[in-house]
Write an enzyme that holds these catalytic residues in place. Structure first.
Site, PDB file in Angstrom:
ATOM      1  N   GLY A   1      32.545  63.108 -50.310  1.00  0.00           N
ATOM      2  CA  GLY A   1      33.669  62.920 -51.234  1.00  0.00           C
ATOM      3  C   GLY A   1      35.023  63.024 -50.571  1.00  0.00           C
ATOM      4  O   GLY A   1      36.055  63.055 -51.244  1.00  0.00           O
TER       5      GLY A   1
ATOM      6  N   THR B   1      35.880  56.959 -47.058  1.00  0.00           N
ATOM      7  CA  THR B   1      35.252  58.177 -47.603  1.00  0.00           C
ATOM      8  C   THR B   1      33.771  58.203 -47.227  1.00  0.00           C
ATOM      9  O   THR B   1      33.205  57.186 -46.825  1.00  0.00           O
ATOM     10  CB  THR B   1      35.349  58.216 -49.141  1.00  0.00           C
ATOM     11  OG1 THR B   1      34.642  57.096 -49.692  1.00  0.00           O
ATOM     12  CG2 THR B   1      36.798  58.181 -49.606  1.00  0.00           C
ATOM     13  N   ASP B   2      33.170  59.380 -47.362  1.00  0.00           N
ATOM     14  CA  ASP B   2      31.713  59.462 -47.221  1.00  0.00           C
ATOM     15  C   ASP B   2      31.158  60.210 -48.429  1.00  0.00           C
ATOM     16  O   ASP B   2      31.896  60.554 -49.350  1.00  0.00           O
ATOM     17  CB  ASP B   2      31.308  60.112 -45.887  1.00  0.00           C
ATOM     18  CG  ASP B   2      31.742  61.568 -45.784  1.00  0.00           C
ATOM     19  OD1 ASP B   2      31.988  62.218 -46.812  1.00  0.00           O
ATOM     20  OD2 ASP B   2      31.827  62.069 -44.652  1.00  0.00           O
ATOM     21  N   GLN B   3      29.862  60.450 -48.439  1.00  0.00           N
ATOM     22  CA  GLN B   3      29.261  61.019 -49.638  1.00  0.00           C
ATOM     23  C   GLN B   3      29.611  62.486 -49.855  1.00  0.00           C
ATOM     24  O   GLN B   3      29.257  63.048 -50.892  1.00  0.00           O
ATOM     25  CB  GLN B   3      27.744  60.819 -49.616  1.00  0.00           C
ATOM     26  CG  GLN B   3      27.005  61.605 -48.555  1.00  0.00           C
ATOM     27  CD  GLN B   3      25.489  61.392 -48.662  1.00  0.00           C
ATOM     28  OE1 GLN B   3      25.038  60.296 -48.992  1.00  0.00           O
ATOM     29  NE2 GLN B   3      24.700  62.427 -48.403  1.00  0.00           N
TER      30      GLN B   3
END
Lengths: 144, 144, 144, 144
Positions: free
Chosen positions: B23, B19-21
């Site tokens: 979401g 995942t990344d920020q």
């Protein structure tokens, strides 16, 4: 002769791909940063890590790694990684790392490595690298 | 003889580290999933990719890759990747991929590969692999 | 009540993208595997990690991680990761991991986590999760 | 007003963790490099990508990505990535990339992005960013 206490300073900018859904840098990426710092430290110590692999046929395989995460790192922040050799014998080498963002301490880490040859078998650090790690040049190299 | 239209189905569960920020799963990871699916497809087609590398000394190096992202994928979702050979000659092979989550289409991708030998030089698919890719066994192999 | 000693068993197949030029799995990826195993352990213990994040608003942020690498892992090998809770308080939880390939022990690891709320501030494990970690349900939760 | 043809130049040094057992950089990592270059391009164009996310609440989610790999990249090589906006509307933005090592062309790539709000729903580029992408400031923003 390079004393064991040589320190290098590496700057990495936290990548978007390195974040996770918690909104901060995922913990596994700190190990990649330590590796980047380790490669820089080798240069500071007087050799290129890739030359050691390619020309001397010697690899520093990680046998232990650890990290303590003190403050979160966010996307686009610049992380300064200080690295140094914390211990060295002709067969194993340890590196220590301190990471900070804008002077704020964010993490410390350590990695321990075994000296391997191209067949991934344990060997000794070749003579030309020993002084760089503060080690005497000696006959044990011939047994490895 | 294995027809070119063999399809494999691979299941991967989206990892937290992927995942990344935003979401959701970071777009670069889809290429890793396609690779996982490609390895499974090879098995479905009748060989192990690692054997082709290790024993036949042949690598399928990626020379083009593309992906269209249709719906976001979230942590812990199970992604089903359908893969098949979309084109093959004795020198290049292309794979196509469809990805879905719970029957909802999430992405399509394609990768194109060049057949390389251990020295990373272009070569031909060895005879034993040609029928698996729907190719005739022929003398051109001797030139490669 | 779930005893603290619940163990889960997770299988991951080493991915090509996880290898490095040493020809084995890069050491940072073991931390991703531990995370995959941790998510499975939560399920074995009776809850989904993503529900804890999404519904209870509680995150288990890694504050320490370590790994000892005993034998190299190669592409396409199946790694079995056994995971369990090695320590738990209402504020911190530790997990331990053992990894093997074909019954051969390849690595051990440990991660220590702090219980955080959505604002990434320290909090206590919510009541409903405490028995799962072998903890008493208590009033301290109200202070967090 | 920033013309659409602004170009940025980013340098990344290929990391050991980015290599695979073929002995070269794994193809998925090029997409991470393009992202690093994209963030730099935003700065060159006059804004920080993280501010656009954090302050304006606007995300550029990747909806298509592609890469052509022309020459392999090796560990420790410095890759120069030139990036520019290849197309822009108020709803989608495309970036193009050229990568080289020591003046040798190694790859080209493209990514297409949809403008999303914090809820990951399609929206328009906010007025303050439009001139930077060569777009007129207009009333359509109110419909988004």
């Amino acid at each position: 002769m390079q004393p064991r206490s040589t320190r290098s300073s590496t700057r990495v900018r936290a990548r978007y791909a390195e974040t996770d859904q918690m909104g901060v840098i995922h913990h596994a990426n700190y190990y990649v940063w330590m590796e980047v710092a380790r490669v820089d430290l080798c240069e500071t110590m007087g050799f290129r890590y890739r030359d050691m692999e390619e020309k001397a046929g010697v690899l520093l395989a990680v046998i232990e790694s650890s990290c303590r995460y003190i403050n979160a790192v966010h996307f686009d922040e610049e992380v300064v990684i200080t690295a140094w050799v914390s211990n060295a014998t002709s067969r194993t080498v340890s590196f220590a790392y301190e990471m900070s963002v804008n002077g704020r301490h964010v993490a410390t880490g350590e990695t321990r490595h075994m000296v391997l040859n191209r067949l991934l078998k344990p060997t000794h650090l070749p003579d030309q690298y020993r002084p760089l790690f503060g080690l005497p040049v000696g006959p044990e190299n011939r047994i490895g």
